[in-house]
Design a protein around this motif. Structure first.
Motif, PDB file in Angstrom:
ATOM      1  N   ASP A 195       0.825  -1.218   0.000  1.00 41.34           N
ATOM      2  CA  ASP A 195       0.000   0.000   0.000  1.00 41.34           C
ATOM      3  C   ASP A 195       0.856   1.264   0.000  1.00 41.34           C
ATOM      4  OD1 ASP A 195      -2.617  -1.060  -0.068  1.00 41.34           O
ATOM      5  OD2 ASP A 195      -2.496  -1.558   2.059  1.00 41.34           O
ATOM      6  N   GLY A 196       1.969   1.217  -0.717  1.00 41.44           N
ATOM      7  CA  GLY A 196       2.837   2.382  -0.827  1.00 41.44           C
ATOM      8  C   GLY A 196       3.724   2.630   0.371  1.00 41.44           C
ATOM      9  N   LYS A 197       3.658   1.750   1.383  1.00 51.78           N
ATOM     10  CA  LYS A 197       4.470   1.932   2.593  1.00 51.78           C
ATOM     11  C   LYS A 197       5.512   0.829   2.704  1.00 51.78           C
ATOM     12  CE  LYS A 197       0.699   4.122   5.171  1.00 51.78           C
ATOM     13  NZ  LYS A 197      -0.184   4.045   6.367  1.00 51.78           N
ATOM     14  N   LEU A 198       6.703   1.204   3.131  1.00 47.57           N
ATOM     15  CA  LEU A 198       7.779   0.246   3.334  1.00 47.57           C
ATOM     16  C   LEU A 198       7.514  -0.507   4.630  1.00 47.57           C
ATOM     17  CD1 LEU A 198      10.543  -0.658   2.161  1.00 47.57           C
ATOM     18  CD2 LEU A 198      11.605   1.062   3.617  1.00 47.57           C
ATOM     19  N   ILE A 199       7.184  -1.805   4.523  1.00 44.16           N
ATOM     20  CA  ILE A 199       6.825  -2.569   5.726  1.00 44.16           C
ATOM     21  C   ILE A 199       7.981  -3.426   6.224  1.00 44.16           C
ATOM     22  CG2 ILE A 199       4.366  -2.571   5.199  1.00 44.16           C
ATOM     23  CD1 ILE A 199       4.689  -5.495   4.249  1.00 44.16           C
ATOM     24  N   HIS A 200       8.988  -3.636   5.392  1.00 39.24           N
ATOM     25  CA  HIS A 200      10.177  -4.352   5.857  1.00 39.24           C
ATOM     26  C   HIS A 200      11.359  -3.947   4.998  1.00 39.24           C
ATOM     27  CE1 HIS A 200      12.496  -7.588   7.798  1.00 39.24           C
ATOM     28  NE2 HIS A 200      13.118  -7.646   6.630  1.00 39.24           N
ATOM     29  N   ARG A 201      12.472  -3.701   5.648  1.00 36.96           N
ATOM     30  CA  ARG A 201      13.720  -3.422   4.940  1.00 36.96           C
ATOM     31  C   ARG A 201      14.872  -3.950   5.765  1.00 36.96           C
ATOM     32  NH1 ARG A 201      15.719   2.243   2.106  1.00 36.96           N
ATOM     33  NH2 ARG A 201      17.590   1.350   1.148  1.00 36.96           N
ATOM     34  N   GLY A 202      15.812  -4.592   5.070  1.00 33.00           N
ATOM     35  CA  GLY A 202      16.975  -5.120   5.781  1.00 33.00           C
ATOM     36  C   GLY A 202      18.186  -5.208   4.883  1.00 33.00           C
ATOM     37  N   ASN A 203      19.355  -4.944   5.469  1.00 34.47           N
ATOM     38  CA  ASN A 203      20.642  -5.154   4.812  1.00 34.47           C
ATOM     39  C   ASN A 203      21.373  -6.254   5.579  1.00 34.47           C
ATOM     40  OD1 ASN A 203      20.310  -2.928   2.969  1.00 34.47           O
ATOM     41  ND2 ASN A 203      20.755  -1.555   4.680  1.00 34.47           N
ATOM     42  N   TYR A 204      21.918  -7.213   4.837  1.00 39.44           N
ATOM     43  CA  TYR A 204      22.464  -8.406   5.470  1.00 39.44           C
ATOM     44  C   TYR A 204      23.867  -8.703   4.911  1.00 39.44           C
ATOM     45  CZ  TYR A 204      17.399  -9.003   6.136  1.00 39.44           C
ATOM     46  OH  TYR A 204      16.063  -8.803   6.435  1.00 39.44           O
ATOM     47  N   GLY A 205      24.836  -8.766   5.801  1.00 40.38           N
ATOM     48  CA  GLY A 205      26.155  -9.236   5.392  1.00 40.38           C
ATOM     49  C   GLY A 205      27.002  -8.180   4.718  1.00 40.38           C
ATOM     50  N   TRP A 206      27.844  -8.644   3.775  1.00 41.01           N
ATOM     51  CA  TRP A 206      28.945  -7.854   3.276  1.00 41.01           C
ATOM     52  C   TRP A 206      28.819  -7.521   1.793  1.00 41.01           C
ATOM     53  CZ3 TRP A 206      31.286  -6.334   7.465  1.00 41.01           C
ATOM     54  CH2 TRP A 206      31.322  -7.191   8.577  1.00 41.01           C
ATOM     55  N   ALA A 207      28.979  -6.227   1.482  1.00 43.24           N
ATOM     56  CA  ALA A 207      29.078  -5.807   0.087  1.00 43.24           C
ATOM     57  C   ALA A 207      30.431  -6.227  -0.480  1.00 43.24           C
ATOM     58  CB  ALA A 207      28.905  -4.298  -0.027  1.00 43.24           C
ATOM     59  N   ASN A 208      31.446  -6.173   0.371  1.00 44.76           N
ATOM     60  CA  ASN A 208      32.782  -6.645   0.002  1.00 44.76           C
ATOM     61  C   ASN A 208      33.325  -7.450   1.168  1.00 44.76           C
ATOM     62  OD1 ASN A 208      35.889  -6.348   0.071  1.00 44.76           O
ATOM     63  ND2 ASN A 208      35.364  -5.881  -2.049  1.00 44.76           N
ATOM     64  N   LEU A 209      33.465  -8.739   0.945  1.00 45.29           N
ATOM     65  CA  LEU A 209      33.862  -9.645   2.013  1.00 45.29           C
ATOM     66  C   LEU A 209      35.316  -9.472   2.402  1.00 45.29           C
ATOM     67  CD1 LEU A 209      32.677 -11.961   3.723  1.00 45.29           C
ATOM     68  CD2 LEU A 209      33.414 -13.550   1.941  1.00 45.29           C
ATOM     69  N   GLU A 210      36.184  -9.230   1.409  1.00 47.67           N
ATOM     70  CA  GLU A 210      37.628  -9.152   1.681  1.00 47.67           C
ATOM     71  C   GLU A 210      37.981  -8.010   2.630  1.00 47.67           C
ATOM     72  OE1 GLU A 210      37.461  -9.617  -2.881  1.00 47.67           O
ATOM     73  OE2 GLU A 210      35.975  -9.339  -1.281  1.00 47.67           O
ATOM     74  N   PHE A 211      37.258  -6.892   2.489  1.00 54.02           N
ATOM     75  CA  PHE A 211      37.580  -5.718   3.298  1.00 54.02           C
ATOM     76  C   PHE A 211      36.486  -5.412   4.331  1.00 54.02           C
ATOM     77  CE2 PHE A 211      39.795  -5.173  -0.766  1.00 54.02           C
ATOM     78  CZ  PHE A 211      41.107  -5.078  -0.309  1.00 54.02           C
ATOM     79  N   SER A 212      35.601  -6.390   4.556  1.00 51.35           N
ATOM     80  CA  SER A 212      34.548  -6.271   5.574  1.00 51.35           C
ATOM     81  C   SER A 212      33.732  -4.993   5.417  1.00 51.35           C
ATOM     82  CB  SER A 212      35.164  -6.346   6.974  1.00 51.35           C
ATOM     83  OG  SER A 212      35.834  -7.562   7.161  1.00 51.35           O
ATOM     84  N   VAL A 213      33.300  -4.737   4.171  1.00 58.37           N
ATOM     85  CA  VAL A 213      32.445  -3.580   3.897  1.00 58.37           C
ATOM     86  C   VAL A 213      30.991  -4.048   3.936  1.00 58.37           C
ATOM     87  CG1 VAL A 213      31.831  -1.786   2.237  1.00 58.37           C
ATOM     88  CG2 VAL A 213      34.206  -2.563   2.424  1.00 58.37           C
TER      89      VAL A 213
END
Length: 333
Positions: A35-53
């Motif tokens: 209904d146009g509303k953000l009901i769940h958002r999540g960021n999980y883990g690493w964008a770059n694993l080698e440098f822990s980003v």
């Protein structure tokens, strides 16, 4: 005051981390809108694993074939403007086609029912050489007979955009769908390119993670090559929901099932997947990214990952993961 996660939100987070672990995916981002509303958002883990980003709201992911979401919408924008139609034949715009291609229409390209040989075989060649090679191949079946996923379709759409507008399909997408956005959105088909906030891609097909390689030629950026963050994707989805990108009638036309001689669920541009008897629409790319609308529930899910959801007996594939997340999201308040 920090937002307290509901039991279902925690269940979604647990499920995401479970599939992330089982597939060995370093990082992903998830958003669910209702209904146009953000009901769940999540960021999980690493964008770059080698440098822990870590993955953040600003992490930029390559969409792979999920780019076709925006390309198909661009075609329907031109249909809405009266510049072409689903029944338009390719020869109305391109005069150099092989004789056997003359009955192929815009609808055949959007529905992957063209029967054309796949230019992806020649994607490392310059466009002129790739064109010569694919033109020399025989057509596979009568247009409209069946579904056959094919990158040639989007190469031809790119050429048609250039003919009609003097703009590439990718340039038109950026100009019309992402105008004035404050978030990074760009086409780039080389995994070695250095870009700000860009997530590394990982190949998780063996016990040891390696870097994922890909190359999408600029002349086929309509098929793949778009890169954006979850912020940019959510902003685009908000404009789509508001009718600022496509009218309601045009969106219904896009979602209209294409009728194949050999039955298959697909629309005039997006995939059609039934979930518990309810129609859902969208696309996936590179076995790593997904966009799915559930109009009956007024719900949309966006999933961006930097490695692949490869199904086997122990773990679900990407479509099954999206189905489960949508099922869990129905319980959210």
């Amino acid at each position: 005051m920090p937002h307290a996660h509901s039991q279902t939100e925690n269940e979604i987070d647990r499920y995401v981390r479970e599939v992330q672990r089982s597939h060995k995916i370093p990082g992903l981002a998830l958003a669910i809108v209702r209904d146009g509303k953000l009901i769940h958002r999540g960021n999980y883990g690493w964008a770059n694993l080698e440098f822990s980003v870590p993955v953040t709201d600003d992490t930029v992911f390559p969409l792979f074939s999920s780019t076709k979401i925006f390309s198909a919408l661009a075609v329907h924008q031109l249909i809405e403007q009266g510049k072409l139609s689903l029944d338009s034949k390719l020869v109305d715009f391109l005069t150099d086609l092989p004789e056997a291609w003359r009955e192929v229409t815009i609808a055949h390209l959007l529905s992957h029912s063209s029967g054309l040989p796949d230019i992806v075989t020649y994607e490392n060649l310059p466009e002129a050489e790739a064109q010569q090679a694919v033109y020399a191949k025989a057509i596979l079946f009568k247009p409209g007979a069946r579904f056959d996923y094919n990158q040639t379709n989007y190469w031809l759409l790119n050429r048609i955009f250039q003919k009609i507008l003097g703009l590439s399909l990718s340039a038109y997408i950026l100009e019309t769908q992402f105008a004035r956005t404050q978030f990074p959105v760009f086409f780039e088909g080389n995994h070695l390119a250095v870009m700000q906030n860009f997530s590394s891609g990982y190949n998780n097909t063996s016990d040891k993670l390696t870097k994922r390689n890909w190359h999408f030629p600029h002349y086929n950026y309509g098929a793949a090559g778009l890169n954006l963050s979850m912020n940019a994707f959510l902003e685009w989805n908000q404009k789509l929901d508001a009718g600022n990108l496509l009218s309601t009638a045009s969106l219904l036309r896009l979602r209209q099932p294409f009728i194949y001689a050999q039955a298959r669920n697909f629309t005039h541009g997006w995939d059609l997947i039934e979930l518990n008897g309810i129609a859902t629409y969208g696309f996936t790319g590179g076995m790593a990214t997904a966009y799915r609308q559930v109009p009956q529930k007024k719900m949309t899910l966006i999933l961006l990952a930097n490695a692949m959801f490869i199904p086997n007996m122990q773990r679900p594939g990407l479509d099954a993961v999206v189905n489960q997340l949508l099922t869990l999201a129905e319980k959210l308040p």
